[in-house]
Design a protein around this motif. Structure first.
Motif, PDB file in Angstrom:
ATOM      1  N   THR A 166    -105.353 -50.198  18.987  1.00 37.18           N
ATOM      2  CA  THR A 166    -103.987 -49.576  19.083  1.00 37.18           C
ATOM      3  C   THR A 166    -103.243 -48.808  17.884  1.00 37.18           C
ATOM      4  O   THR A 166    -102.452 -48.037  17.966  1.00 37.18           O
ATOM      5  CB  THR A 166    -102.776 -50.742  19.267  1.00 37.18           C
ATOM      6  N   THR A 167    -103.654 -49.073  16.497  1.00 33.99           N
ATOM      7  CA  THR A 167    -103.370 -48.613  15.425  1.00 33.99           C
ATOM      8  C   THR A 167    -104.252 -47.352  15.023  1.00 33.99           C
ATOM      9  O   THR A 167    -104.098 -46.955  13.857  1.00 33.99           O
ATOM     10  CB  THR A 167    -103.239 -49.350  14.271  1.00 33.99           C
ATOM     11  N   ARG A 168    -105.509 -47.318  15.407  1.00 35.20           N
ATOM     12  CA  ARG A 168    -106.480 -46.430  15.087  1.00 35.20           C
ATOM     13  C   ARG A 168    -106.095 -45.037  15.005  1.00 35.20           C
ATOM     14  O   ARG A 168    -106.372 -44.280  13.960  1.00 35.20           O
ATOM     15  CB  ARG A 168    -107.831 -46.551  15.791  1.00 35.20           C
ATOM     16  N   ARG A 169    -105.626 -44.524  16.110  1.00 32.78           N
ATOM     17  CA  ARG A 169    -105.244 -43.125  16.078  1.00 32.78           C
ATOM     18  C   ARG A 169    -104.103 -42.826  15.083  1.00 32.78           C
ATOM     19  O   ARG A 169    -104.247 -41.869  14.347  1.00 32.78           O
ATOM     20  CB  ARG A 169    -104.609 -42.824  17.310  1.00 32.78           C
ATOM     21  N   LEU A 170    -103.315 -43.873  14.726  1.00 35.45           N
ATOM     22  CA  LEU A 170    -102.026 -43.603  13.708  1.00 35.45           C
ATOM     23  C   LEU A 170    -102.915 -43.410  12.313  1.00 35.45           C
ATOM     24  O   LEU A 170    -102.609 -42.111  11.595  1.00 35.45           O
ATOM     25  CB  LEU A 170    -101.018 -44.586  13.526  1.00 35.45           C
ATOM     26  N   TYR A 171    -103.745 -44.513  12.057  1.00 35.34           N
ATOM     27  CA  TYR A 171    -104.334 -44.344  10.710  1.00 35.34           C
ATOM     28  C   TYR A 171    -105.195 -43.099  10.494  1.00 35.34           C
ATOM     29  O   TYR A 171    -105.414 -42.723   9.416  1.00 35.34           O
ATOM     30  CB  TYR A 171    -105.138 -45.964  10.348  1.00 35.34           C
ATOM     31  N   LEU A 172    -106.148 -42.876  11.646  1.00 35.41           N
ATOM     32  CA  LEU A 172    -106.759 -41.933  11.373  1.00 35.41           C
ATOM     33  C   LEU A 172    -106.142 -40.502  11.145  1.00 35.41           C
ATOM     34  O   LEU A 172    -106.527 -39.724  10.480  1.00 35.41           O
ATOM     35  CB  LEU A 172    -107.786 -41.641  12.872  1.00 35.41           C
ATOM     36  N   ARG A 173    -104.967 -40.098  11.732  1.00 33.41           N
ATOM     37  CA  ARG A 173    -104.294 -38.952  11.587  1.00 33.41           C
ATOM     38  C   ARG A 173    -103.715 -39.266  10.093  1.00 33.41           C
ATOM     39  O   ARG A 173    -103.645 -38.126   9.414  1.00 33.41           O
ATOM     40  CB  ARG A 173    -103.027 -38.948  12.477  1.00 33.41           C
ATOM     41  N   LYS A 174    -103.605 -40.149   9.657  1.00 39.72           N
ATOM     42  CA  LYS A 174    -102.978 -40.470   8.245  1.00 39.72           C
ATOM     43  C   LYS A 174    -104.053 -40.143   7.326  1.00 39.72           C
ATOM     44  O   LYS A 174    -103.764 -39.307   6.142  1.00 39.72           O
ATOM     45  CB  LYS A 174    -102.348 -41.702   8.073  1.00 39.72           C
ATOM     46  N   LEU A 175    -105.385 -40.547   7.346  1.00 35.95           N
ATOM     47  CA  LEU A 175    -106.320 -40.183   6.535  1.00 35.95           C
ATOM     48  C   LEU A 175    -106.794 -38.771   6.585  1.00 35.95           C
ATOM     49  O   LEU A 175    -106.835 -38.165   5.448  1.00 35.95           O
ATOM     50  CB  LEU A 175    -107.623 -40.894   7.171  1.00 35.95           C
ATOM     51  N   ILE A 176    -106.628 -38.204   7.628  1.00 32.06           N
ATOM     52  CA  ILE A 176    -107.099 -36.706   7.582  1.00 32.06           C
ATOM     53  C   ILE A 176    -105.964 -35.894   7.079  1.00 32.06           C
ATOM     54  O   ILE A 176    -106.299 -35.155   6.189  1.00 32.06           O
ATOM     55  CB  ILE A 176    -107.026 -36.157   9.137  1.00 32.06           C
ATOM     56  N   LYS A 177    -104.738 -36.322   7.155  1.00 32.09           N
ATOM     57  CA  LYS A 177    -103.531 -35.346   6.533  1.00 32.09           C
ATOM     58  C   LYS A 177    -103.780 -35.800   5.050  1.00 32.09           C
ATOM     59  O   LYS A 177    -103.611 -34.706   4.278  1.00 32.09           O
ATOM     60  CB  LYS A 177    -102.195 -36.141   7.044  1.00 32.09           C
TER      61      LYS A 177
END
Length: 320
Positions: free
Chosen positions: A84-95
């Motif tokens: 459930t949190t993977r997408r949020l943290y992945l976007r944060k990492l890329i940013k």
């Protein structure tokens, strides 16, 4: 070496095949606000620059634990990475990685710019700095003169086979076109101008005559030593000269005039040209300030072409 090509140009094309002679106000850069925006974007003192290469990593294939570990390595304190949190943290990492890479590139170009400025490289005429600081306001002051430049050669019946070309030093550009979306526009424009070491007009394969002259530099009949030495200095480190061709399909008189405007706007002391250009028709009566100002607007158009087309380096082995 042209690693990629940008989408089709935003410059309109006239019936003669030349880029549009008038820059729309909305298209002219607001360099002042651009500097403020870029300084906010690139200033991230709490993060160490990342060495990640966005083009070589498929972040979607990272495991949840790898995402969390990479965020921690970048100074973050993430919670558990789950479905459930993977997408949020992945976007944060890329940013974070994108902005960190941008900061690294900006720091490198800032250092390069400082080195150029302190190496005895003569500064630009004031009109260039006025354009960078005033942007649209600067352009609007010279709209009437832009139109005069366009109109005064319309009735010329001579062959329209000429163009303007700029020879750029890749040691200065350092692939500027690849950082179009990272570096500030004002920085991109300044470094583009600083990379120009020769301005010419010609038709057919005229630019290649300079390369042939440099390739035969052991011939004592060479005329322009500074230009030849500059080209060979680039070749000697296994790099190539960048050639930007603009203002296609013009008459000889119009090409001469545009060449003269660009040379005057840069300052001949910054170039390896042996003499200033020649003026014809209406521009011959303009003041020095107007000539340099219109020259800056021509350079702005050439810069946009460079950003779109990228770099193709002409090396010694392409000639010999």
């Amino acid at each position: 070496e042209r690693p990629f090509k940008f989408p089709s140009s935003t410059l309109s094309t006239s019936s003669s095949g030349d880029s549009s002679y008038s820059i729309a106000s909305s298209d002219c850069l607001d360099f002042a606000s651009d500097i403020e925006t870029s300084s906010c974007y690139f200033h991230q003192p709490h993060r160490a620059p990342s060495s990640e290469d966005m083009t070589n990593i498929d972040y979607s294939k990272l495991t949840n634990e790898e995402i969390r570990q990479r965020l921690m390595n970048l100074g973050e304190n993430p919670g558990p990475v789950t479905a459930t949190t993977r997408r949020l943290y992945l976007r944060k990492l890329i940013k974070i990685i994108k902005s960190s890479d941008a900061a690294t590139v900006q720091q490198q170009f800032n250092k390069q710019s400082d080195q150029i400025k302190t190496s005895g490289n003569k500064d630009f005429p004031r009109e260039i700095w006025s354009f960078i600081s005033e942007g649209v306001k600067f352009k609007e002051q010279f709209t009437a003169y832009e139109k005069q430049l366009h109109d005064c050669f319309l009735d010329n019946k001579n062959s329209r086979t000429f163009f303007i070309y700029l020879l750029l030093d890749p040691r200065v550009t350092s692939g500027l076109h690849q950082h179009k979306h990272i570096l500030s526009k004002s920085h991109l424009f300044e470094m583009f101008l600083r990379s120009i070491f020769y301005v010419g007009k010609g038709n057919k394969n005229r630019p290649y005559a300079h390369y042939k002259e440099a390739a035969a530099s052991n011939d004592n009949t060479k005329k322009n030593v500074a230009k030849v030495n500059h080209i060979n200095d680039i070749w000697n480190i296994e790099m190539g000269v960048v050639n930007v061709q603009v203002f296609q399909n013009t008459t000889s008189d119009e090409a001469h005039t545009r060449e003269a405007l660009i040379i005057d706007s840069l300052g001949i002391s910054r170039l390896t040209n042996m003499k200033a250009g020649s003026y014809y028709e209406t521009p011959s009566g303009w003041s020095a300030n107007i000539k340099r100002s219109i020259g800056v607007l021509l350079l702005y158009k050439a810069w946009k072409v460079y950003l779109i087309e990228g770099e193709t380096q002409i090396k010694r082995h392409h000639i010999t």
